[in-house]
Design a protein around this motif. Structure first.
Motif, PDB file in Angstrom:
ATOM      1  N   ARG A   3      -3.597   2.861 -13.874  1.00 15.10           N
ATOM      2  CA  ARG A   3      -4.769   3.567 -12.616  1.00 15.10           C
ATOM      3  C   ARG A   3      -4.551   5.270 -12.021  1.00 15.10           C
ATOM      4  N   ARG A  33       0.606  -1.019  -0.477  1.00 13.12           N
ATOM      5  CA  ARG A  33      -0.012   0.251   0.231  1.00 13.12           C
ATOM      6  C   ARG A  33       1.100   1.336  -0.125  1.00 13.12           C
ATOM      7  N   LEU A  46      -4.967   6.035  -9.025  1.00 15.42           N
ATOM      8  CA  LEU A  46      -4.540   6.537  -7.957  1.00 15.42           C
ATOM      9  C   LEU A  46      -2.522   7.110  -8.416  1.00 15.42           C
ATOM     10  N   HIS A  47      -2.341   6.068  -8.749  1.00 21.37           N
ATOM     11  CA  HIS A  47      -1.291   6.045  -9.464  1.00 21.37           C
ATOM     12  C   HIS A  47      -0.891   7.837 -10.339  1.00 21.37           C
ATOM     13  N   ALA A 106       4.631   4.216  -8.530  1.00 22.10           N
ATOM     14  CA  ALA A 106       3.462   4.071  -9.486  1.00 22.10           C
ATOM     15  C   ALA A 106       3.841   4.874 -11.104  1.00 22.10           C
ATOM     16  N   ASP A 115       2.313   2.639  -3.474  1.00 19.29           N
ATOM     17  CA  ASP A 115       1.234   2.883  -4.458  1.00 19.29           C
ATOM     18  C   ASP A 115       1.714   4.892  -4.639  1.00 19.29           C
ATOM     19  N   PHE A 116       2.118   4.958  -2.857  1.00 16.67           N
ATOM     20  CA  PHE A 116       2.033   6.095  -3.160  1.00 16.67           C
ATOM     21  C   PHE A 116       3.136   6.824  -3.286  1.00 16.67           C
ATOM     22  N   VAL A 171      -0.754  10.602  -8.072  1.00 14.74           N
ATOM     23  CA  VAL A 171       0.698  10.232  -6.986  1.00 14.74           C
ATOM     24  C   VAL A 171       1.642  11.689  -7.918  1.00 14.74           C
TER      25      VAL A 171
END
Length: 246
Positions: free
Chosen positions: A221, A197, A223-224, A206, A200-201, A227
């Motif tokens: 994604r 997890r 999210l990536h 990423a 991912d940040f 980030v």
């Protein structure tokens, strides 16, 4: 604008004279791809794994390695050395602004990043059968955001490092943990949930995940990409505010 162009041209010539830096950021990622790609082609991949997908994984990692080394090795070392040798102090009495020097550095190293990308794709296509990314628009978005995010981190190191030696120590201190979270030593699928997890940040993870997904035809994604965008904006702003001639 003319002064920025001249400054960028000077920085570009200086980088081209640095054979060691060019070897590290261009030849090493290609060598990495050739070694691991040829092992996979020779049947050394894990049982049941798709050899093409595995080669695309290593291709994405090679591109990410090039970006990471440019960001955390060459950019901080160059600017730290400039500060150490008093070059920045001399520039402070000229009309050149700190933002212009940072922009010139970004431009020069972004050009090197494109060369590294082209080499990885060319070598991977010619010798390993990897081919170009299947989702090219998604790949380009991931590449641009990853470059901006990692370069912003490198500029922040350059802004706080008092010398080239200090920058050369801080950069690797950040690079190798980021490389771990990107899955260089342990695939993210095998990491404990907490570490996966956290990965991912992190910007290098990423970047690599987004490049690999797009290379295989998928959409990176959100999210990536978010980030990377946040890193580029927030860390880039911090670097611009922290950078001083002295």
């Amino acid at each position: 604008m003319r002064s920025l162009f001249r400054l960028t041209a000077v920085e570009f010539r200086l980088l081209l004279r640095d054979a060691t830096a060019l070897f590290v950021v261009l030849a090493l990622p290609v060598g990495f791809l050739l070694i691991f790609g040829s092992m996979i082609s020779g049947g050394a991949s894990a049982p049941g794994a798709d050899p093409r997908a595995t080669r695309e994984f290593f291709s994405a990692m090679a591109v990410s390695l090039s970006l990471g080394m440019l960001a955390l090795f060459t950019i901080p070392t160059y600017l730290g050395t400039y500060r150490e040798k008093g070059i920045l102090r001399r520039l402070s009495v000229t009309p050149v602004r700190p933002a212009a020097l940072l922009l010139a550095q970004l431009t020069v190293h972004a050009a090197m990043a494109l060369v590294g990308l082209a080499l990885v794709i060319a070598v991977g296509s010619a010798l390993l059968g990897v081919g170009v990314p299947q989702n090219l628009p998604g790949f380009l978005v991931a590449f641009v955001l990853g470059t901006l995010a990692l370069f912003a981190l490198g500029l922040l190191v350059a802004a706080i490092a008092p010398s080239g030696r200090a920058a050369g120590g801080i950069g690797p201190l950040l690079f190798f943990p980021l490389l771990f979270f990107a899955g260089a030593w342990m695939p993210k699928e095998r990491m404990p949930d907490l570490l996966a997890r956290i990965a991912d940040f992190t910007p290098l993870s990423a970047t690599m995940d987004s490049l690999q997904t797009a290379w295989q035809g998928g959409d990176p994604r959100v999210l990536h990409l978010a980030v990377l965008l946040v890193f580029a904006l927030v860390v880039g702003l911090l670097a611009a505010r922290a950078f001083r001639w002295e």
